[in-house]
Enzyme design. Sequence first.
Site, PDB file in Angstrom:
ATOM      1  N   SER A 159       0.858  -1.189   0.000  1.00  0.00           N
ATOM      2  CA  SER A 159       0.000   0.000   0.000  1.00  0.00           C
ATOM      3  C   SER A 159       0.892   1.237   0.000  1.00  0.00           C
ATOM      4  CB  SER A 159      -0.860  -0.017   1.264  1.00  0.00           C
ATOM      5  OG  SER A 159      -1.412   1.255   1.506  1.00  0.00           O
ATOM      6  N   TYR A 172      -1.808  -1.243  10.323  1.00  0.00           N
ATOM      7  CA  TYR A 172      -1.977  -1.513   8.884  1.00  0.00           C
ATOM      8  C   TYR A 172      -0.735  -1.043   8.126  1.00  0.00           C
ATOM      9  CZ  TYR A 172      -3.923  -1.241   4.143  1.00  0.00           C
ATOM     10  OH  TYR A 172      -4.143  -1.385   2.780  1.00  0.00           O
TER      11      TYR A 172
END
Length: 256
Positions: A159, A172
């Site tokens: 990401s 995350y």
Amino acid sequence: MYSANDIINYQPSKNHLNERVILITGAGDGIGKIVAIACAKAGATVILAGRTEAKLEAVYKLIVAAEYAEPRIFAIDLEGATNDDYITLAATIDEQFGRLDGLLHNAGILGQRTPLSNYSSELWNKVMQVNLTAQFQMTQCLMAVLEKSADASVIFTTSGVGKVGRAFWGAYAVSKFAIEGMVQTWASEVEDIGSVRINAINPGATRTNMRAQAFPAENPYDLAAVEDIIPAYLYLLGPDSQDINGQSIEAQIRTP
Ligand code: NDP
């Protein structure tokens, strides 16, 4: 070697993934679902892995109705799974297919968007388990069956927040930084010693449930649809990326 633009606009030949056996985690929803259907359309036999069996069955039905190769379902909750589950998975794949040609680690959870100083340890462990540790364990257990393929591609999902630290992305973001590191480490270990390549893919901002959870005020129709980012996945899972190892590939220009 393809350029970033070539990958984003990649157009595979028909039956590009013919005869390939590809396992996709989180295949019941979001990006994993659409990638699974695209792989089946391109000729692959897809192993649909995920935690909600009803969603996997719905994807199974779509693939069968389209008359693509019959997929398999492997229900697994990455939060509670152990090495024994992955060993069973590896043995089943070996028995049914004799090899594994593609492994897409796509399943992931967002956790909570909050300062690290407030982050609960319990949630931290859960996010790390699903987004990192489970993926390490699954890959390790599947390596022998991947090595039986003439050309195996392992893809981890990263990401934008796994490349540059940003406030409030918590476990995350840290899990995605770790994925980038694991890809580089593992890729350098397999380089030149076999037929397995290991890369990361960043889908970029894409219209899914996870993105809506992360950015509830955003208009989802301003985002790429999953269908728009499929070319990069098909490229990395197919023969044209045989020489690509240890890379972190962008599936679209705009990233979160
Ligand atoms: P979704 O939340 O839409 O889908 C995630 C999938 O992972 C679901 O199928 C879900 O299953 C599965 N999953 C979650 N937890 C577990 C678990 N414990 N065991 C097994 N499967 C599980 O997310 P996206 O499709 O958006 O994300 C896919 C990947 O792309 C993730 O790794 C995410 O971090 C990454 N990503 C996404 C971006 C975006 O903008 N969408 C941007 C950058 C990266 P179930 O349906 O049963 O809940």
